[in-house]
Design an enzyme around this catalytic site. Structure first.
Site, PDB file in Angstrom:
ATOM      1  N   GLN B 125       7.422  -1.158  11.861  1.00 48.36           N
ATOM      2  CA  GLN B 125       7.072  -2.442  10.918  1.00 48.36           C
ATOM      3  C   GLN B 125       8.184  -1.715   9.826  1.00 48.36           C
ATOM      4  OE1 GLN B 125       3.163  -3.509   9.295  1.00 48.36           O
ATOM      5  NE2 GLN B 125       3.239  -1.391   7.912  1.00 48.36           N
ATOM      6  N   GLY B 126       8.583  -3.216   9.720  1.00 52.82           N
ATOM      7  CA  GLY B 126       9.711  -3.504   8.354  1.00 52.82           C
ATOM      8  C   GLY B 126       9.635  -4.406   7.427  1.00 52.82           C
ATOM      9  N   TYR B 127       8.097  -3.183   6.470  1.00 56.88           N
ATOM     10  CA  TYR B 127       8.004  -3.912   5.152  1.00 56.88           C
ATOM     11  C   TYR B 127       8.561  -3.314   4.192  1.00 56.88           C
ATOM     12  CZ  TYR B 127       4.688  -6.930   7.367  1.00 56.88           C
ATOM     13  OH  TYR B 127       3.068  -7.784   8.454  1.00 56.88           O
ATOM     14  N   SER B 128       7.626  -2.658   3.704  1.00 51.43           N
ATOM     15  CA  SER B 128       8.319  -2.022   2.470  1.00 51.43           C
ATOM     16  C   SER B 128       9.982  -2.100   2.732  1.00 51.43           C
ATOM     17  CB  SER B 128       8.106  -0.323   2.597  1.00 51.43           C
ATOM     18  OG  SER B 128       6.191  -0.342   2.685  1.00 51.43           O
ATOM     19  N   GLU B 243      -4.444  -4.348   9.567  1.00 43.08           N
ATOM     20  CA  GLU B 243      -4.178  -3.268   9.832  1.00 43.08           C
ATOM     21  C   GLU B 243      -5.282  -2.395   9.150  1.00 43.08           C
ATOM     22  OE1 GLU B 243      -0.889  -0.514   7.790  1.00 43.08           O
ATOM     23  OE2 GLU B 243      -1.180  -2.760   6.895  1.00 43.08           O
ATOM     24  N   GLU B 380      -5.206   1.839  -5.504  1.00 38.94           N
ATOM     25  CA  GLU B 380      -5.448   1.026  -6.946  1.00 38.94           C
ATOM     26  C   GLU B 380      -5.460  -0.421  -6.109  1.00 38.94           C
ATOM     27  OE1 GLU B 380      -3.823   3.729  -6.416  1.00 38.94           O
ATOM     28  OE2 GLU B 380      -4.031   4.799  -8.154  1.00 38.94           O
TER      29      GLU B 380
END
Lengths: 376, 393
Positions: B125-128, B243, B380
């Site tokens: 996964q290339g998200y962050s 997810e 959070e």
């Protein structure tokens, strides 16, 4: 209530700070930790040269007479820099046992080498299943001429792989769990029939399980009085461990605060979120309380006050929980970065986790604190 | 706790249970499957489930799913996690797969879906990115159109098991002028493309699970764009919903609690006051698990009746991760002085670890589980979601 340090104490603090700032960067530490030996002998020699290894010993013993307060000052700075070298094991644990229990001959034989940085020591007291009980000892020692012969196994002996000598608790009388009948012995760490199985600790140090098969030892202190000696030793160790923890907590709080002022998410610094502000206020309060209690404990240790052991357990518990809270939140607020080996935050977390195990976790000391009150 | 099952569903549960018992590979039962297995070993169970037709419970039948009801999907999830099986590749099956069959075109479905099911393609996964963790909408990785390709430049991080991956699904910025959410596209990138570099990130437990992925002038065919250009945010949110549903982790927590009880019994004498203290702490967590499981069953029952559970996923994520962190912490505490030791990486059978086997991964599990309250949208952020979407604050 804040300690007014003497000029000498201020000088000690500033010289330790200067040395660590110049020589003990996080990168330098990483290099030592990942080296074959896992620590820096050169750094140890520098500690000796600065007088840190002499600081707490009395002047009669060849020390600088700084007592527990000098240990506190050094340990607090060591905590800030995550020092891995065995100051605690050599000077605070073994050094003070030798000074308090040793004969004049033993003091003369051992303390000068410690002070000069020539010899490393470790304390072997825990056994499989003994958990945090100083009196739960199955290792035996039988008299043989003026010496004793030791057989048994010790676990989690921190710094044993680096040590020249060990102080070992062993039973000279009674059965496992008896408070009396335990004695302390000085053993050559390289003796034949002494086997070390080494491992790395979570906070980047080395420890070992040690097996004694008919190993020769020299009595330290009176026969059968080992537990009382170890209890006093533990109180002093707790004073130093709490100081280290407080040093580490201060670094975590300032790193987290700094990060929260620069890290931006959703177009603003994360420090502007009230939920994180309150979290950091609680971290600040936890550190303030821990610092106060730690100083209070070390002042009491210096004055050898009554009831010190109960106070030590109280401090170990309270400061342990405070450290855990701060460490948890420092990692959480740093997000993914807090999870990396690259950043120092996770290493402070691990140091605090390790401190919380040594000589008993916060829950253990909370129970002990309560029980000692009931017993009084 | 069990759902009140129909006789058919009860029979299905027994079938799943028996299948796991007979087929789960022994060589995958290592101390820490997430980090101790090779790529090939990690795929063994995935491939067994694929051959059985059970690898993608969530998927519709037409794309290769088993066509189970919500109840059966839940039973399957419960049984596999109680048995401690390593799930099939989550980034492939649970995350990118549903995006492709929901928003992809026919050519993409034909090309990618079968290979996801079979395990021939490993997805990451290339998200962050370094600057965008919880705030995903600020992705800076750029994709600029050049004929029938995009030229992609950027830096993705925390990419789980990118070292094994064949493909990466990426959020990329295709319209720098638009509002943050509006200019993002969803792009599939072959990890073998020139310009893709993977750099390991070692975490505090000493393991190598996550990575930096650098993209330098990577040429990606336009046919690898999912859906419409600049609509990627919609697809990304859809994926994140998937997810978070699986994060209650009841099966895993139950298993680790059972293990913890055995460890406490072995490590702490019955007359030691610490024993009562542990019992109390364990009891509290057991009740947390019971309450979360009851909540999960209630939500499943609602979903089976067609009621949208809303952001229940956030509740599961918060409580599920807090519970598991609590268990790993107690386990680390239970082993006492042995908790000082940490396995050395890379793992070697010759290295000494003190104490009984059950404690050998306690330190790294404790350290590793600190990530749970950070990743997948920090706890959070999950609380913000509930505050806004449920409480209307």
């Amino acid at each position: 209530m804040d300690i007014q340090f003497t000029e000498e104490q201020e000088l000690l603090r500033s010289s330790v700070q200067r040395m660590l700032r110049d020589q003990y960067s996080f990168e330098a530490r990483r290099k030592s930790v990942s080296s074959e030996e896992g620590w820096s002998r050169k750094q140890w020699a520098a500690f000796a040269e600065l007088g840190l290894l002499a600081a707490p010993f009395s002047e009669e013993s060849g020390g600088l007479g700084g007592g527990p307060l000098s240990t506190m000052i050094i340990a607090q700075e060591f905590g800030r820099h995550l020092v891995v070298e065995p100051f605690m094991e050599t000077v605070v644990l073994a050094g003070s046992l030798i000074e308090h229990a040793g004969t004049d001959e033993q003091k003369q034989a051992f303390i000068p080498d410690i002070v000069a940085g020539q010899k490393i020591w470790a304390l072997a007291w825990t056994e499989r299943g003994s958990r945090f009980d100083l009196a739960d000892v199955a290792t035996t020692a039988r008299a043989d001429g003026k010496d004793y012969i030791l057989s048994g196994e010790k676990t989690a002996v921190i710094a044993a792989p680096w040590a020249d000598s060990l102080i070992v608790s062993a039973r000279t009388a009674g059965k496992r769990d008896d408070r009396s009948g335990i004695s302390l012995f000085v053993v050559d760490a390289r003796a034949a029939n002494l086997d070390l199985r080494s491992f790395k600790t979570i906070d980047g140090r080395r420890a070992a399980e040690v097996t004694f098969r008919e190993v020769r030892g020299e009595l330290l202190g009176s026969e059968g009085e080992g537990v009382a000696l170890l209890e006093t030793c533990r109180d002093r160790a707790i004073g130093a461990l709490c100081a280290e923890a407080v040093g580490a907590m201060a670094e975590l709080n300032s790193a987290t605060l700094e990060f929260s002022k620069t890290r931006k998410q959703f177009g603003v610094t994360i420090g502007s979120f009230q939920v994180l502000q309150h979290r950091m206020v609680d971290m600040f309060i936890a550190h303030q309380e821990a610092l106060s209690l730690m100083q209070h404990l070390n002042l009491s240790l210096g004055a050898s006050e009554a009831g010190i052991s109960r106070l030590a357990s109280g401090a170990k518990s309270k400061i342990g929980y405070a450290g855990k809270f701060i460490a948890d939140q420092a990692v959480q607020l740093h997000g993914g970065m807090g999870m990396t080996d690259e950043l120092n935050v996770g290493h402070y977390f691990k140091r605090i986790s390790s401190i919380n195990i040594q000589f008993g976790d916060p829950a253990h000391h909370l129970l002990r604190y309560v029980q000692l009150d009931a017993a009084a | 706790m069990e759902l009140a099952l129909s006789p058919e569903d009860a029979a299905f549960r027994d079938e799943v249970r028996a299948f796991i018992a007979e087929n789960y590979p022994q060589e995958m039962r290592v101390p820490n499957p997430e980090t101790d297995l090779t790529k090939e070993q990690s795929l063994l169970w995935h491939r067994i489930l694929y051959r059985k037709g059970w690898v993608a419970p969530l998927w519709p039948k037409e794309y290769g799913g088993p066509g189970w009801s919500i109840t059966r999907r839940f039973i399957f999830e419960q049984e596999t996690s109680r048995a401690g099986t390593l799930p099939p590749l989550a980034f492939s099956v649970t995350m990118v797969g549903p995006v492709i069959y929901t928003f992809g075109n026919d050519a993409q479905k034909q090309k990618f879906l079968p290979r996801i099911l079979s395990g021939d393609d490993w997805w990451c996964q290339g998200y962050s990115e370094p600057g965008s963790g919880s705030d995903l909408a600020t992705v800076r990785t750029k994709a600029v159109r050049d004929g029938d390709h995009y030229i992609v430049n950027g830096h993705k991080t925390w990419t789980t098991l990118a070292q094994h991956a064949d493909w990466i699904f990426c959020l990329v910025r295709t319209d720098p002028g638009a509002k943050p959410q509006a200019g993002i596209s969803f792009l599939l990138i072959d990890m073998k493309s020139p310009g893709v570099t993977v750099r390991p990130i070692v975490t505090i437990d000493g393991s190598h699970e996550v990575n930096d992925v650098f993209l330098e002038d990577v040429r990606v065919p336009v046919e690898n764009l999912i859906g419409e250009e600049n609509k990627g945010w919609t697809y990304a949110k859809f994926l994140l919903g998937n997810e978070r549903t699986s994060m209650a982790g009841i099966g895993r927590s139950t298993r680790y609690l059972d293990r913890l009880k055995k460890i406490v019994k072995a490590e702490i004498a019955a007359d030691d006051p610490a024993r009562l203290d542990f019992s109390k702490e364990i009891g509290r967590i057991e009740l947390d698990v019971l309450a979360l499981e009851a909540t999960e069953l209630r939500v499943i029952a609602q979903m089976a009746r067609g009621i949208d559970p809303g952001p229940a996923a956030s509740l599961f994520k918060i409580r599920g991760t807090e519970i598991f962190q609590g268990i790993t912490e107690l386990t680390h505490r239970a082993i006492g002085n042995d908790g000082l030791a940490l396995r050395e990486q890379p793992l070697s059978a010759n290295r000494f670890m003190p104490g009984p086997d059950y404690g050998h991964t306690a330190s790294e599990k404790y350290l590793n589980s600190r990530k749970l309250s950070i990743y997948g949208g920090s706890n959070e952020i999950q609380r913000n979601i509930i505050a806004k979407a449920v409480l209307g604050l």
